[in-house]
Design a protein around this motif. Structure first.
Motif, PDB file in Angstrom:
ATOM      1  N   GLY A 152      32.179  22.064  24.989  1.00  0.00           N
ATOM      2  CA  GLY A 152      32.417  23.230  26.230  1.00  0.00           C
ATOM      3  C   GLY A 152      31.978  24.045  25.138  1.00  0.00           C
ATOM      4  O   GLY A 152      31.730  23.932  23.708  1.00  0.00           O
ATOM      5  N   LEU A 153      31.072  24.982  25.279  1.00  0.00           N
ATOM      6  CA  LEU A 153      30.282  26.216  24.555  1.00  0.00           C
ATOM      7  C   LEU A 153      31.220  26.501  24.261  1.00  0.00           C
ATOM      8  O   LEU A 153      31.156  26.946  22.736  1.00  0.00           O
ATOM      9  CB  LEU A 153      29.454  26.896  25.957  1.00  0.00           C
ATOM     10  N   ILE A 154      32.527  27.548  24.413  1.00  0.00           N
ATOM     11  CA  ILE A 154      32.914  28.072  23.646  1.00  0.00           C
ATOM     12  C   ILE A 154      34.346  27.628  22.419  1.00  0.00           C
ATOM     13  O   ILE A 154      34.474  27.885  21.974  1.00  0.00           O
ATOM     14  CB  ILE A 154      34.721  28.549  24.832  1.00  0.00           C
ATOM     15  N   ASN A 155      34.524  26.003  22.791  1.00  0.00           N
ATOM     16  CA  ASN A 155      34.993  25.781  21.634  1.00  0.00           C
ATOM     17  C   ASN A 155      33.845  25.136  20.463  1.00  0.00           C
ATOM     18  O   ASN A 155      34.334  25.434  19.487  1.00  0.00           O
ATOM     19  CB  ASN A 155      35.245  24.434  22.489  1.00  0.00           C
ATOM     20  N   GLN A 156      32.698  25.434  21.010  1.00  0.00           N
ATOM     21  CA  GLN A 156      31.311  25.170  20.447  1.00  0.00           C
ATOM     22  C   GLN A 156      31.457  26.415  19.387  1.00  0.00           C
ATOM     23  O   GLN A 156      31.780  26.229  17.305  1.00  0.00           O
ATOM     24  CB  GLN A 156      30.710  25.216  20.422  1.00  0.00           C
ATOM     25  N   GLY A 157      31.934  27.596  19.812  1.00  0.00           N
ATOM     26  CA  GLY A 157      31.624  28.947  19.314  1.00  0.00           C
ATOM     27  C   GLY A 157      33.207  28.665  18.524  1.00  0.00           C
ATOM     28  O   GLY A 157      32.998  29.399  17.280  1.00  0.00           O
ATOM     29  N   MET A 158      33.902  28.482  18.529  1.00  0.00           N
ATOM     30  CA  MET A 158      35.067  28.480  17.979  1.00  0.00           C
ATOM     31  C   MET A 158      35.272  27.567  16.502  1.00  0.00           C
ATOM     32  O   MET A 158      35.569  27.582  15.664  1.00  0.00           O
ATOM     33  CB  MET A 158      36.973  28.018  18.660  1.00  0.00           C
ATOM     34  N   GLY A 162      34.641  29.030  12.911  1.00  0.00           N
ATOM     35  CA  GLY A 162      36.224  28.130  11.736  1.00  0.00           C
ATOM     36  C   GLY A 162      37.671  28.380  12.565  1.00  0.00           C
ATOM     37  O   GLY A 162      38.606  27.999  11.754  1.00  0.00           O
ATOM     38  N   LEU A 163      37.530  28.456  14.104  1.00  0.00           N
ATOM     39  CA  LEU A 163      39.073  27.936  14.243  1.00  0.00           C
ATOM     40  C   LEU A 163      39.164  27.319  14.603  1.00  0.00           C
ATOM     41  O   LEU A 163      38.255  25.978  14.983  1.00  0.00           O
ATOM     42  CB  LEU A 163      39.113  29.296  15.579  1.00  0.00           C
ATOM     43  N   ASP A 164      39.847  26.690  14.970  1.00  0.00           N
ATOM     44  CA  ASP A 164      40.842  24.784  15.643  1.00  0.00           C
ATOM     45  C   ASP A 164      40.386  25.502  17.046  1.00  0.00           C
ATOM     46  O   ASP A 164      40.217  26.090  17.750  1.00  0.00           O
ATOM     47  CB  ASP A 164      42.274  24.739  15.316  1.00  0.00           C
ATOM     48  N   ARG A 165      40.396  24.326  17.548  1.00  0.00           N
ATOM     49  CA  ARG A 165      39.773  24.005  19.005  1.00  0.00           C
ATOM     50  C   ARG A 165      40.976  23.543  20.150  1.00  0.00           C
ATOM     51  O   ARG A 165      41.768  23.700  19.704  1.00  0.00           O
ATOM     52  CB  ARG A 165      38.705  22.257  19.308  1.00  0.00           C
ATOM     53  N   ILE A 166      40.598  24.688  21.188  1.00  0.00           N
ATOM     54  CA  ILE A 166      41.784  24.967  21.575  1.00  0.00           C
ATOM     55  C   ILE A 166      41.045  23.963  23.068  1.00  0.00           C
ATOM     56  O   ILE A 166      40.215  24.273  24.362  1.00  0.00           O
ATOM     57  CB  ILE A 166      42.168  26.268  22.794  1.00  0.00           C
ATOM     58  N   GLY A 167      42.867  23.421  23.890  1.00  0.00           N
ATOM     59  CA  GLY A 167      42.364  22.771  24.839  1.00  0.00           C
ATOM     60  C   GLY A 167      42.710  23.317  26.288  1.00  0.00           C
ATOM     61  O   GLY A 167      43.489  23.302  26.661  1.00  0.00           O
TER      62      GLY A 167
END
Lengths: 313, 318
Positions: A152-158, A162-167
């Motif tokens: 997903g684009l959002i988790n790529q951005g995260m 430098g943030l952890d991915r979120i489900g």
């Protein structure tokens, strides 16, 4: 035509055609009205009035859709009071409504004020409205993809910042906020447009006067815009809150109530009981409860916000 | 909504200024505050548009290659494959080569079903609601206002409350998985449509009607020859909104129209998503299907955008 109460009628006293005496004409008019009303009345009775009564009755029965409903008195309601999943669904829905309406109203108000102060462009209003015209199902799917854990684009951005991915849809704590924000995205332009219309109705002289008095933007917003906007905001809130309580489509397409019961909202629970467990009577009892909650919410909001009157008077 | 056409409201702090006036309208100097405000507005526009672009980009990508460039703003390994899968024109091998499931999808059928259902609902609902609105607005008969009030109470009942018993009714009538079953609850009226049209009918000049009556026209002729033509704009607006709502409806058609032959796009899309495996899902195919479901309403919006915007502002002011 003298009996018509409409505004335009009084102004034009046209003599009646002599051919039809008044009583005859009244009869003809009533008959015509009945013919014109018949299809809509049929629709109203069959698909609104009758199911409302029937829903109330079914809530007092044990009904599995296959055998005839069996009257069981208040049993369904007794079960309901002790049903943890039901209470959980109320909390989940409430959480959804609070996040959805809270964020949406603030964002829409900001958008409306921005549009009002910056531009009259129909194109901009049109673009902002676009998500509202797209089906819930499409919107849910697109965001399900954008918020996917792996691609997903959002988790790529995260990742990138430098943030952890979120489900987003898979995590119990994130699922409801995520769904609430998806629907903020769908409704913010629509809500902004409603508020924008209210802003346009505010008399410009008030702003001119405030400017002459040297008020700054902040004071103008909190001192003039917000109080004068209150009736419109109250109306918008009643419409959006009641819609928000009936959240179903987005959940049905994405999480289906899970993980565990984290997104099992009231309407999702009603659907589950009725169509996957075939407890149709019990599902009807839950929808009676939802109906009562919505009536109460609408009534409370009307009282709290004194929707009819603005602070102007 | 006359205000729409007027020039922008002057900002209070806007004293007479020396900056050059554009011929078409007024221009305000871009101070930092306004610049920031524009930046925020543009950010919202971007957030609104981005998912649509991402849907399009994914729908034109090769599903097997998606993971190689998950951030690329352009289609990855451009292909019409996902759209061909959705319309069932790709062979099983072609579909599987691009990461589809190979199951054949019939989005032409669903597109047709959505068109049939939405058109029937729009025509029926607008016409019968107009008839009822005429009886409420222009005819006088005993009990009229009481009956109108009863009609309006239906606005208070949440849809899910009537949908369960309506499902039982449609089942009893043997109309499950038929067009009439999907269309019926919306076909004859909605309280909103009656209310909306009544407001406009109330404002029509009575002289026309009286003149026609002197010429011997009956109520039916007056309705078709005077009332309907005089209200073509609100009728069109209501029709557009009804069509879009019917097109987007999911809960009801999902209950009564599950079979392939009558399945509408929203239901098919949701079923496609359910059938998609959790590991290695066909994202490109899903987005292509979503695109197919979204494009018709977008086209309607492109054609009638201004009308829709004005009507929404109108309901807001009411």
């Amino acid at each position: 035509m003298a009996t018509i109460t409409g505004g335009a009628a009084a102004a034009t006293p046209v003599p009646r055609p002599a051919a039809h005496p008044p009583s005859n004409r009244r009869r003809r008019e009533t008959r015509a009205a009945l013919v014109f009303l018949a299809p809509a009345a049929l629709g109203f009775l069959v698909f609104f009035a009758w199911p409302t009564l029937r829903g109330l009755y079914l809530s007092l029965t044990d009904y599995d859709l296959l055998t005839a409903p069996e009257f069981s008195g208040l049993d369904n309601y007794r079960t309901l009071i002790h049903d943890d999943v039901f209470w959980n669904s109320l909390w989940v829905t409430l959480e959804y409504v609070v996040i959805n309406i809270g964020v949406q109203t603030v964002v829409a108000l900001a958008l409306a004020v921005l549009m009002h102060r910056l531009t009259q462009s129909t194109v901009i209003r049109g673009v902002l409205l676009l998500p509202y015209l797209i089906s819930n199902v499409v919107v849910a799917l697109v965001w399900y993809w954008m918020a996917d854990f792996n691609l997903g684009l959002i988790n790529q951005g995260m990742d990138w910042i430098g943030l952890d991915r979120i489900g987003f849809f898979g995590d119990e704590n994130w699922a409801i906020p995520t769904i609430a924000l998806v629907n903020v995205w769908r409704h913010m332009g629509y809500t902004a447009l409603l508020i924008f219309a209210g802003l346009q109705a505010i008399n410009r002289d008030v702003y001119e006067a405030a400017a002459v008095d040297g008020a700054n933007e902040r004071r103008i917003f909190f001192g003039i815009t917000l109080p004068l906007l209150r009736p419109v905001l109250a109306l918008v809130l009643i419409i959006t809150v009641i819609g928000s309580w009936q959240i179903f489509d987005t959940v049905a397409v994405t999480t289906k109530g899970g993980p565990v019961d984290a997104t099992r909202t009231v309407q999702v629970y009603i659907y589950d009981q009725a169509f996957t467990r075939f407890n149709f009577g019990y599902a009807s009892a839950i929808s009676v409860a939802l109906f009562l909650i919505l009536a109460f919410v609408a009534f409370a909001q009307l009282r709290l916000m004194r929707a009819g009157e603005s602070d102007q008077s | 909504m006359t205000a729409v056409a007027q020039p922008a409201a002057p900002a209070p702090q806007d004293a007479p200024r020396r900056t050059r006036l554009r011929p078409g309208g007024r221009r305000r100097p871009l101070n930092p505050g306004r610049l920031l405000a524009w930046a925020v507005l543009l950010l919202f526009l971007l957030v609104t548009i981005a998912p649509f672009l991402w849907m399009l980009r994914t729908a034109l990508s090769n599903n097997r290659s998606l993971f190689t460039e998950p951030n690329s703003p352009l289609p990855v390994d451009f292909t019409w494959g996902p759209l061909q899968r959705v319309f069932g024109t790709a062979s099983t091998e072609e579909a599987q080569a691009e990461g589809g499931s190979g199951a054949s999808l019939h989005f032409w059928v669903y597109l047709r079903n959505s068109l049939i259902v939405s058109t029937l609902i729009t025509v029926g609902q607008v016409f019968f609601s107009a008839c009822a609105a005429y009886a409420f607005a222009r005819l006088s008969w005993p009990g009229r206002d009481k009956v109108f009030f009863v009609f309006l109470t239906a606005l208070m009942v949440p849809p899910v409350f009537t949908m369960l018993p309506n499902f039982v009714l449609i089942k009893e009538l043997g109309l499950l998985n038929t067009y009439p079953g999907i269309v019926a609850p919306f076909f004859f009226m909605t309280p909103f449509a009656v209310f909306f049209l009544r407001q406009f009918f109330l404002g029509i000049n009575r002289e026309l009607e009286e003149a026609a009556m002197i010429d011997g026209a009956g109520y039916y002729r007056i309705f078709f020859r005077i009332i309907l033509p005089a209200s073509s704009a609100p009728l069109a607006t209501l029709g557009i909104l009804t069509f879009i709502n019917a097109w987007n409806e999911y809960f009801w058609p999902n209950l009564v129209g599950q079979k392939d032959g009558v399945r509408v796009l929203t239901v098919a899309l949701s079923a496609f998503r359910t059938a998609t495996p959790n590991t290695g899902p066909d994202w490109a195919g899903l987005m292509a299907a979503a695109l197919v479901a979204a494009v018709p309403t977008m086209l309607v919006f492109l054609a009638f955008g201004r009308k829709i915007i004005n009507s929404i502002q109108f309901t807001g002011v009411k």
